[in-house]
Write a protein that holds these residues in place. Structure first.
Motif, PDB file in Angstrom:
ATOM      1  N   SER A  32      64.714  73.426  62.983  1.00 45.63           N
ATOM      2  CA  SER A  32      65.101  74.452  62.014  1.00 45.63           C
ATOM      3  C   SER A  32      64.244  75.709  62.093  1.00 45.63           C
ATOM      4  CB  SER A  32      65.027  73.894  60.596  1.00 45.63           C
ATOM      5  OG  SER A  32      63.685  73.651  60.219  1.00 45.63           O
ATOM      6  N   ILE A  33      63.144  75.665  62.834  1.00 47.15           N
ATOM      7  CA  ILE A  33      62.223  76.807  62.867  1.00 47.15           C
ATOM      8  C   ILE A  33      62.903  78.105  63.304  1.00 47.15           C
ATOM      9  CG2 ILE A  33      60.159  77.754  63.992  1.00 47.15           C
ATOM     10  CD1 ILE A  33      58.889  74.977  63.669  1.00 47.15           C
ATOM     11  N   PRO A  34      63.700  78.139  64.369  1.00 45.99           N
ATOM     12  CA  PRO A  34      64.345  79.414  64.726  1.00 45.99           C
ATOM     13  C   PRO A  34      65.232  79.977  63.608  1.00 45.99           C
ATOM     14  CG  PRO A  34      64.464  77.891  66.570  1.00 45.99           C
ATOM     15  CD  PRO A  34      63.952  77.113  65.383  1.00 45.99           C
ATOM     16  N   ALA A  35      65.962  79.129  62.912  1.00 49.40           N
ATOM     17  CA  ALA A  35      66.810  79.589  61.807  1.00 49.40           C
ATOM     18  C   ALA A  35      65.947  80.109  60.657  1.00 49.40           C
ATOM     19  CB  ALA A  35      67.714  78.463  61.325  1.00 49.40           C
ATOM     20  N   LEU A  36      64.876  79.410  60.342  1.00 49.89           N
ATOM     21  CA  LEU A  36      63.976  79.859  59.286  1.00 49.89           C
ATOM     22  C   LEU A  36      63.314  81.185  59.655  1.00 49.89           C
ATOM     23  CD1 LEU A  36      62.374  76.424  58.373  1.00 49.89           C
ATOM     24  CD2 LEU A  36      63.904  77.782  56.910  1.00 49.89           C
ATOM     25  N   GLN A  37      62.941  81.345  60.916  1.00 51.74           N
ATOM     26  CA  GLN A  37      62.354  82.605  61.367  1.00 51.74           C
ATOM     27  C   GLN A  37      63.368  83.742  61.260  1.00 51.74           C
ATOM     28  OE1 GLN A  37      61.065  81.199  65.232  1.00 51.74           O
ATOM     29  NE2 GLN A  37      58.933  81.101  64.549  1.00 51.74           N
ATOM     30  N   PHE A  38      64.618  83.471  61.599  1.00 55.52           N
ATOM     31  CA  PHE A  38      65.673  84.469  61.482  1.00 55.52           C
ATOM     32  C   PHE A  38      65.816  84.910  60.024  1.00 55.52           C
ATOM     33  CE2 PHE A  38      70.019  85.704  60.584  1.00 55.52           C
ATOM     34  CZ  PHE A  38      70.271  86.637  61.576  1.00 55.52           C
TER      35      PHE A  38
ATOM     36  N   TYR B 278      57.897  77.128  54.680  1.00 59.01           N
ATOM     37  CA  TYR B 278      58.424  75.971  55.402  1.00 59.01           C
ATOM     38  C   TYR B 278      58.072  76.021  56.883  1.00 59.01           C
ATOM     39  CZ  TYR B 278      61.146  74.196  51.446  1.00 59.01           C
ATOM     40  OH  TYR B 278      61.536  73.638  50.251  1.00 59.01           O
ATOM     41  N   ILE B 279      58.119  77.187  57.499  1.00 52.49           N
ATOM     42  CA  ILE B 279      57.743  77.312  58.907  1.00 52.49           C
ATOM     43  C   ILE B 279      56.303  76.849  59.087  1.00 52.49           C
ATOM     44  CG2 ILE B 279      57.240  78.952  60.767  1.00 52.49           C
ATOM     45  CD1 ILE B 279      59.626  80.643  59.607  1.00 52.49           C
ATOM     46  N   GLN B 280      55.440  77.355  58.231  1.00 56.53           N
ATOM     47  CA  GLN B 280      54.016  76.995  58.302  1.00 56.53           C
ATOM     48  C   GLN B 280      53.816  75.495  58.117  1.00 56.53           C
ATOM     49  OE1 GLN B 280      51.722  78.734  55.141  1.00 56.53           O
ATOM     50  NE2 GLN B 280      49.775  78.292  56.125  1.00 56.53           N
ATOM     51  N   ARG B 281      54.465  74.923  57.126  1.00 57.68           N
ATOM     52  CA  ARG B 281      54.288  73.498  56.841  1.00 57.68           C
ATOM     53  C   ARG B 281      54.840  72.622  57.960  1.00 57.68           C
ATOM     54  NH1 ARG B 281      55.506  71.745  51.000  1.00 57.68           N
ATOM     55  NH2 ARG B 281      54.067  70.125  51.596  1.00 57.68           N
ATOM     56  N   ILE B 282      55.980  73.015  58.528  1.00 60.32           N
ATOM     57  CA  ILE B 282      56.550  72.242  59.637  1.00 60.32           C
ATOM     58  C   ILE B 282      55.614  72.286  60.835  1.00 60.32           C
ATOM     59  CG2 ILE B 282      58.421  72.182  61.342  1.00 60.32           C
ATOM     60  CD1 ILE B 282      60.298  73.144  59.029  1.00 60.32           C
ATOM     61  N   LYS B 283      55.104  73.472  61.146  1.00 64.34           N
ATOM     62  CA  LYS B 283      54.193  73.604  62.295  1.00 64.34           C
ATOM     63  C   LYS B 283      52.906  72.824  62.096  1.00 64.34           C
ATOM     64  CE  LYS B 283      55.821  77.960  64.219  1.00 64.34           C
ATOM     65  NZ  LYS B 283      55.471  79.355  64.543  1.00 64.34           N
TER      66      LYS B 283
ATOM     67  N   GLN C  72      68.509  79.385  48.242  1.00 67.76           N
ATOM     68  CA  GLN C  72      67.249  78.646  48.310  1.00 67.76           C
ATOM     69  C   GLN C  72      67.488  77.200  48.744  1.00 67.76           C
ATOM     70  OE1 GLN C  72      66.066  79.568  44.243  1.00 67.76           O
ATOM     71  NE2 GLN C  72      64.248  80.604  45.042  1.00 67.76           N
ATOM     72  N   ARG C  73      68.516  76.584  48.217  1.00 67.02           N
ATOM     73  CA  ARG C  73      68.811  75.187  48.572  1.00 67.02           C
ATOM     74  C   ARG C  73      69.225  75.065  50.035  1.00 67.02           C
ATOM     75  NH1 ARG C  73      65.542  73.709  45.383  1.00 67.02           N
ATOM     76  NH2 ARG C  73      66.086  73.465  43.219  1.00 67.02           N
ATOM     77  N   ALA C  74      69.896  76.075  50.566  1.00 70.13           N
ATOM     78  CA  ALA C  74      70.244  76.060  51.987  1.00 70.13           C
ATOM     79  C   ALA C  74      68.972  76.078  52.835  1.00 70.13           C
ATOM     80  CB  ALA C  74      71.138  77.249  52.333  1.00 70.13           C
ATOM     81  N   ILE C  75      67.998  76.880  52.422  1.00 73.96           N
ATOM     82  CA  ILE C  75      66.716  76.916  53.137  1.00 73.96           C
ATOM     83  C   ILE C  75      66.026  75.571  53.015  1.00 73.96           C
ATOM     84  CG2 ILE C  75      64.407  77.944  53.144  1.00 73.96           C
ATOM     85  CD1 ILE C  75      65.806  80.618  52.377  1.00 73.96           C
ATOM     86  N   ASP C  76      66.043  74.990  51.819  1.00 77.80           N
ATOM     87  CA  ASP C  76      65.451  73.659  51.629  1.00 77.80           C
ATOM     88  C   ASP C  76      66.111  72.643  52.559  1.00 77.80           C
ATOM     89  OD1 ASP C  76      63.953  74.779  49.561  1.00 77.80           O
ATOM     90  OD2 ASP C  76      65.160  73.880  47.965  1.00 77.80           O
ATOM     91  N   ALA C  77      67.431  72.685  52.637  1.00 81.90           N
ATOM     92  CA  ALA C  77      68.174  71.726  53.462  1.00 81.90           C
ATOM     93  C   ALA C  77      67.841  71.886  54.946  1.00 81.90           C
ATOM     94  CB  ALA C  77      69.667  71.875  53.236  1.00 81.90           C
ATOM     95  N   LEU C  78      67.534  73.096  55.376  1.00 81.39           N
ATOM     96  CA  LEU C  78      67.162  73.309  56.782  1.00 81.39           C
ATOM     97  C   LEU C  78      65.950  72.477  57.175  1.00 81.39           C
ATOM     98  CD1 LEU C  78      67.726  77.139  57.197  1.00 81.39           C
ATOM     99  CD2 LEU C  78      68.788  75.333  58.575  1.00 81.39           C
ATOM    100  N   THR C  79      65.068  72.216  56.228  1.00 87.76           N
ATOM    101  CA  THR C  79      63.854  71.467  56.550  1.00 87.76           C
ATOM    102  C   THR C  79      64.136  70.027  56.968  1.00 87.76           C
ATOM    103  OG1 THR C  79      63.426  70.763  54.272  1.00 87.76           O
ATOM    104  CG2 THR C  79      62.493  72.880  54.967  1.00 87.76           C
ATOM    105  N   LEU C  80      65.338  69.526  56.673  1.00 83.38           N
ATOM    106  CA  LEU C  80      65.704  68.180  57.113  1.00 83.38           C
ATOM    107  C   LEU C  80      65.691  68.068  58.642  1.00 83.38           C
ATOM    108  CD1 LEU C  80      68.682  67.530  54.693  1.00 83.38           C
ATOM    109  CD2 LEU C  80      66.396  66.512  54.563  1.00 83.38           C
ATOM    110  N   PHE C  81      65.831  69.194  59.309  1.00 84.87           N
ATOM    111  CA  PHE C  81      65.895  69.220  60.769  1.00 84.87           C
ATOM    112  C   PHE C  81      64.539  69.521  61.421  1.00 84.87           C
ATOM    113  CE2 PHE C  81      70.078  70.320  59.072  1.00 84.87           C
ATOM    114  CZ  PHE C  81      70.830  69.304  59.647  1.00 84.87           C
ATOM    115  N   ARG C  82      63.504  69.553  60.593  1.00 86.47           N
ATOM    116  CA  ARG C  82      62.116  69.737  61.063  1.00 86.47           C
ATOM    117  C   ARG C  82      61.994  70.868  62.085  1.00 86.47           C
ATOM    118  NH1 ARG C  82      58.594  68.042  57.929  1.00 86.47           N
ATOM    119  NH2 ARG C  82      57.124  67.895  59.613  1.00 86.47           N
ATOM    120  N   GLU C  83      61.432  70.591  63.264  1.00 85.28           N
ATOM    121  CA  GLU C  83      61.154  71.625  64.267  1.00 85.28           C
ATOM    122  C   GLU C  83      62.411  72.359  64.733  1.00 85.28           C
ATOM    123  OE1 GLU C  83      59.924  68.502  64.463  1.00 85.28           O
ATOM    124  OE2 GLU C  83      57.787  68.874  64.146  1.00 85.28           O
TER     125      GLU C  83
END
Length: 76
Positions: free
Chosen positions: A39-45, A62-67, A26-37
């Motif tokens: 990180s979307i491909p990784a989050l989608q994967f 996170y994908i929804q919120r970033i978009k 979960q924390r790895a997913i949280d950390a991905l958000t530091l890269f904003r847009e």
């Protein structure tokens, strides 16, 4: 930019690693958000490939919120 891509791939790998405890993933997913847009491909994967609903939902949120351009807090 290359370092950013490496970091994203490492975090994606941690999130997908079944040998890690859930909170680490979960924390790895949280950390991905530091890269904003970026990180979307990784989050989608992660959303597509993980078998854990909690990780799917976290990635989807996170994908929804970033978009939407929403502010993302690491304390989710």
């Amino acid at each position: 930019m290359e370092n950013e891509n490496i970091a994203i791939e490492i975090l994606k790998g941690i999130a997908m690693d079944d040998s890690r405890v859930l909170v680490e993933r979960q924390r790895a997913i949280d950390a991905l958000t530091l890269f904003r847009e970026s990180s979307i491909p990784a989050l989608q994967f992660i959303e597509r490939k993980t078998g854990m609903n909690v990780l799917k939902e976290r990635s989807r949120l996170y994908i929804q919120r970033i978009k939407q351009g929403a502010s993302i807090s690491m304390t989710l």
